[in-house]
Scaffold this motif. Structure first.
Motif, PDB file in Angstrom:
ATOM      1  N   TYR A  35       0.843  -1.268  -0.046  1.00  0.00           N
ATOM      2  CA  TYR A  35       0.040   0.067   0.096  1.00  0.00           C
ATOM      3  C   TYR A  35       0.801   1.468   0.114  1.00  0.00           C
ATOM      4  O   TYR A  35       2.095   1.297   0.524  1.00  0.00           O
ATOM      5  N   GLY A  36       0.187   2.389  -0.516  1.00  0.00           N
ATOM      6  CA  GLY A  36       1.088   3.543  -0.529  1.00  0.00           C
ATOM      7  C   GLY A  36       0.032   4.708  -0.164  1.00  0.00           C
ATOM      8  O   GLY A  36      -1.108   4.644  -0.330  1.00  0.00           O
ATOM      9  N   LYS A  37       0.510   5.748   0.477  1.00  0.00           N
ATOM     10  CA  LYS A  37      -0.309   6.840   0.797  1.00  0.00           C
ATOM     11  C   LYS A  37       0.423   8.138   0.760  1.00  0.00           C
ATOM     12  O   LYS A  37       1.626   8.351   1.152  1.00  0.00           O
ATOM     13  N   THR A  38      -0.365   9.217   0.245  1.00  0.00           N
ATOM     14  CA  THR A  38       0.365  10.521  -0.153  1.00  0.00           C
ATOM     15  C   THR A  38      -0.719  11.287   0.210  1.00  0.00           C
ATOM     16  O   THR A  38      -1.944  11.342   0.502  1.00  0.00           O
ATOM     17  N   GLU A  39      -0.265  12.752   0.528  1.00  0.00           N
ATOM     18  CA  GLU A  39      -1.288  13.851   1.073  1.00  0.00           C
ATOM     19  C   GLU A  39      -1.897  14.378  -0.384  1.00  0.00           C
ATOM     20  O   GLU A  39      -1.385  14.227  -1.585  1.00  0.00           O
ATOM     21  N   SER A  40      -3.375  14.601  -0.285  1.00  0.00           N
ATOM     22  CA  SER A  40      -4.477  14.918  -1.415  1.00  0.00           C
ATOM     23  C   SER A  40      -4.300  16.485  -1.000  1.00  0.00           C
ATOM     24  O   SER A  40      -4.991  16.874  -0.274  1.00  0.00           O
ATOM     25  N   THR A  41      -3.791  17.026  -2.194  1.00  0.00           N
ATOM     26  CA  THR A  41      -4.001  18.641  -2.042  1.00  0.00           C
ATOM     27  C   THR A  41      -4.972  18.945  -3.348  1.00  0.00           C
ATOM     28  O   THR A  41      -5.009  20.333  -3.331  1.00  0.00           O
ATOM     29  N   ILE A  51      -6.244  18.764 -11.393  1.00  0.00           N
ATOM     30  CA  ILE A  51      -5.794  17.640 -11.757  1.00  0.00           C
ATOM     31  C   ILE A  51      -4.280  17.297 -12.113  1.00  0.00           C
ATOM     32  O   ILE A  51      -3.935  16.201 -11.516  1.00  0.00           O
ATOM     33  N   ASP A  52      -3.350  18.388 -12.145  1.00  0.00           N
ATOM     34  CA  ASP A  52      -2.225  18.206 -11.953  1.00  0.00           C
ATOM     35  C   ASP A  52      -1.551  17.374 -10.551  1.00  0.00           C
ATOM     36  O   ASP A  52      -0.978  16.495 -10.509  1.00  0.00           O
ATOM     37  N   GLU A  53      -2.097  18.219  -9.610  1.00  0.00           N
ATOM     38  CA  GLU A  53      -1.534  17.679  -8.093  1.00  0.00           C
ATOM     39  C   GLU A  53      -2.341  16.430  -7.747  1.00  0.00           C
ATOM     40  O   GLU A  53      -1.588  15.733  -7.194  1.00  0.00           O
ATOM     41  N   THR A  54      -3.422  16.088  -8.351  1.00  0.00           N
ATOM     42  CA  THR A  54      -4.163  14.795  -8.084  1.00  0.00           C
ATOM     43  C   THR A  54      -3.351  13.813  -8.777  1.00  0.00           C
ATOM     44  O   THR A  54      -3.038  12.643  -8.239  1.00  0.00           O
ATOM     45  N   VAL A  55      -2.907  13.958  -9.933  1.00  0.00           N
ATOM     46  CA  VAL A  55      -2.112  12.894 -10.817  1.00  0.00           C
ATOM     47  C   VAL A  55      -0.850  12.695 -10.032  1.00  0.00           C
ATOM     48  O   VAL A  55      -0.593  11.632 -10.025  1.00  0.00           O
ATOM     49  N   ASP A  56      -0.125  13.683  -9.667  1.00  0.00           N
ATOM     50  CA  ASP A  56       1.299  13.514  -9.074  1.00  0.00           C
ATOM     51  C   ASP A  56       0.859  12.755  -7.868  1.00  0.00           C
ATOM     52  O   ASP A  56       1.653  11.879  -7.584  1.00  0.00           O
ATOM     53  N   ALA A  57      -0.102  13.051  -6.903  1.00  0.00           N
ATOM     54  CA  ALA A  57      -0.203  12.066  -5.928  1.00  0.00           C
ATOM     55  C   ALA A  57      -0.698  10.881  -5.950  1.00  0.00           C
ATOM     56  O   ALA A  57      -0.228   9.851  -5.402  1.00  0.00           O
ATOM     57  N   ILE A  58      -1.419  10.635  -7.065  1.00  0.00           N
ATOM     58  CA  ILE A  58      -1.847   9.109  -7.507  1.00  0.00           C
ATOM     59  C   ILE A  58      -0.479   8.462  -7.965  1.00  0.00           C
ATOM     60  O   ILE A  58      -0.365   7.237  -7.515  1.00  0.00           O
ATOM     61  N   LYS A  59       0.410   8.989  -8.674  1.00  0.00           N
ATOM     62  CA  LYS A  59       1.563   8.441  -9.136  1.00  0.00           C
ATOM     63  C   LYS A  59       2.419   7.954  -7.950  1.00  0.00           C
ATOM     64  O   LYS A  59       2.847   6.866  -7.939  1.00  0.00           O
ATOM     65  N   ARG A  60       2.605   8.944  -6.989  1.00  0.00           N
ATOM     66  CA  ARG A  60       3.475   8.562  -5.866  1.00  0.00           C
ATOM     67  C   ARG A  60       2.902   7.315  -4.903  1.00  0.00           C
ATOM     68  O   ARG A  60       3.449   6.514  -4.625  1.00  0.00           O
ATOM     69  N   ALA A  61       1.355   7.385  -5.020  1.00  0.00           N
ATOM     70  CA  ALA A  61       0.904   6.476  -4.144  1.00  0.00           C
ATOM     71  C   ALA A  61       0.932   4.911  -4.644  1.00  0.00           C
ATOM     72  O   ALA A  61       1.199   3.988  -4.199  1.00  0.00           O
ATOM     73  N   VAL A  62       0.632   4.701  -5.676  1.00  0.00           N
ATOM     74  CA  VAL A  62       0.665   3.728  -6.936  1.00  0.00           C
ATOM     75  C   VAL A  62       2.180   3.215  -6.760  1.00  0.00           C
ATOM     76  O   VAL A  62       2.451   1.832  -6.787  1.00  0.00           O
ATOM     77  N   SER A  63       3.104   4.112  -6.770  1.00  0.00           N
ATOM     78  CA  SER A  63       4.553   3.737  -7.127  1.00  0.00           C
ATOM     79  C   SER A  63       4.937   3.024  -5.612  1.00  0.00           C
ATOM     80  O   SER A  63       5.680   2.059  -5.747  1.00  0.00           O
ATOM     81  N   GLN A  64       4.561   3.700  -4.760  1.00  0.00           N
ATOM     82  CA  GLN A  64       4.892   3.062  -3.280  1.00  0.00           C
ATOM     83  C   GLN A  64       4.123   1.858  -3.233  1.00  0.00           C
ATOM     84  O   GLN A  64       4.799   0.752  -2.571  1.00  0.00           O
ATOM     85  N   ALA A  65       3.122   1.432  -3.438  1.00  0.00           N
ATOM     86  CA  ALA A  65       2.026   0.329  -3.219  1.00  0.00           C
ATOM     87  C   ALA A  65       2.849  -0.820  -4.296  1.00  0.00           C
ATOM     88  O   ALA A  65       2.898  -1.890  -3.871  1.00  0.00           O
TER      89      ALA A  65
END
Length: 447
Positions: A35-41, A51-65
């Motif tokens: 699992y991966g977790k990042t702050e949602s801004t 859109i851009d901030e959400t995409v970046d957060a999704i990428k970080r969380a998915v990468s961790q998981a």
């Protein structure tokens, strides 16, 4: 996904974006492999605003998981919430061509798919259609009509509707993150899969998921989902109330809410205080626990009043014997169980997503704040198994049809051969008869 045994849930929340990679093991439990977790801004009240901030957060969380589970993530089951979500009831009807043939999966699915064709208000679309019960030849209360006989198949559906733009913004974020969306699932339904027991759903229960931006509600009775709703208030509104009421910055407001907050002011004392550092050398500010609790309780009173309104819409017809199950990050607030029971008059418990998790799963994920993410994996597993079963039935039907084709062809060839032989024999007899008559006529002429 490279290995279909792994199911991925992506919770795009207001305070956090979390990704969970799960697998169903032999005992029917779910193991979260990573699992991966990042702050949602980029999300507010359950809706994507950046859109851009959400995409970046999704990428970080998915990468961790992905790194933790050692699984290449390509498709995800994503949750949707927000104050734009609403629901309605609809009854679908299908008149069958042959009442002597058993009802099959194709007819059941056609009845469901027809609901997606309903005319919606401009700007809205149907997100999901959930069957509640089926009716065969006016006989209600049927859960599984497959294999039954009848001339008319009906069903009562729970239809979930949302804004087109909100759903498309989520899909855009998923695609820009290099992923594909497998299913879009309403978040309270996902949370219910993680924390509710079958006996609670049968007895009647209201799930209340208090998240950062919204409070999601799902009401079940007789193992059927009867009502869903989204209240546009959550933990972030409480934080904002503390920030304004105590004149402190948002970071400190969130910290004291989590560490010292309480849902019932009377359970706290005035002489218990917390000191907040001053800004740029200013004197620190002292806030009493009772004052802090009073601010929190005022907002929670409003939230539970709205929850009670939604419950009364169903409770007038069906008694919720199992009461309320609180989950989500907001359910971790001290004394919130007592406040909810007082405001609604129902039994209340805190829901943890550990009932369906295997022992190998990290204990950290058994927190109410992860109920939606774990529920997305559980619901994703269910839908995946249903799809596999449906494809297997379809393939079996096609194989049966193919196996029948040679038999039909041979039978047809035999019939054609019989016809050809009959006409050939008839033609031969006709020519012989004609020749005999012709020679006979010649003999008469000679005479």
């Amino acid at each position: 996904m490279s290995n279909p045994a792994y199911i991925v849930g992506l919770d795009i929340g207001t305070t956090k974006i979390a990704c969970f990679v799960g697998e169903k093991v032999e005992n029917g439990k779910i193991v979260i492999r990573g699992y991966g977790k990042t702050e949602s801004t980029g999300v507010k009240r359950g809706m994507v605003f950046n859109i851009d901030e959400t995409v970046d957060a999704i990428k970080r969380a998915v990468s961790q998981a992905s790194e933790q589970s050692n699984v290449e993530i390509r498709t995800v089951n994503v949750g949707i919430a927000g104050h734009h979500i609403k629901s309605l009831k609809h009854r679908g009807v299908l008149m069958r061509e042959n009442s002597d043939v058993e009802i099959n999966d194709a007819e059941i699915e056609k009845l469901r798919q027809d609901v997606f064709k309903l005319s919606m208000t401009p700007g809205e679309e149907i997100i999901d259609v959930i069957p509640q019960e089926y009716i065969v030849d006016d006989e209600p209360g049927i859960r599984h009509p497959k294999g039954m006989l009848g001339s008319k198949l009906e069903a009562n559906f729970h239809v979930i509707i949302g804004q087109v733009s909100a759903a498309r913004n989520i899909l855009t974020c998923i695609n820009r993150a290099g992923l594909e969306m497998e299913n879009m699932i309403l978040e309270p339904i996902a949370s219910a899969e993680a924390v509710l027991g079958d006996d609670e759903k049968e007895a009647g229960v209201a799930l209340v998921d208090i998240g950062g931006g919204t409070t999601d509600i799902a009401i079940f009775y007789d193992d059927i989902i009867y009502h869903t709703a989204v209240i546009p208030f959550g933990g972030n509104v409480i934080t904002e109330d503390i920030r304004q009421g105590c004149s402190i910055i948002k970071k400190h407001a969130e910290e004291i809410k989590v560490k010292f907050g309480s849902a019932v002011a009377s359970e706290n004392r005035d002489d218990e205080v917390v000191s907040i550092p001053g800004i740029r050398g200013r004197d620190p500010k002292e806030i009493s626990f009772k004052t802090l609790a009073s601010i929190i309780q005022a907002r929670l009173d409003e939230i539970f009043d709205l929850v009670n309104v939604e419950i009364q819409r169903v409770n007038s017809q069906h008694k919720l014997i199992a009461g309320i199950v609180l989950t989500g990050g907001g359910a971790m607030m001290k004394h919130i169980q007592q406040l909810a029971a007082f405001k609604t008059g129902l039994d209340v418990r805190i829901g943890y997503p550990n009932e369906y998790l295997a022992n190998e799963t990290s204990e950290e994920l058994a927190s109410p704040m992860y109920s939606t993410g774990v529920g997305l994996v559980i619901e994703g597993v269910k839908r995946y198994e249903m799809a596999v079963k449906k494809n297997a039935c379809t393939a079996s039907g096609n194989d049966q049809k193919k196996s029948d084709e040679p038999e039909v062809t041979v039978k047809k060839a035999v019939e054609e051969e019989k016809k050809s032989r009959f006409f050939s024999d008839f033609k031969e007899r006709l020519i012989t008869s004609f020749s005999k008559n012709l020679f006979k006529d010649d003999e008469i002429d000679k005479d």
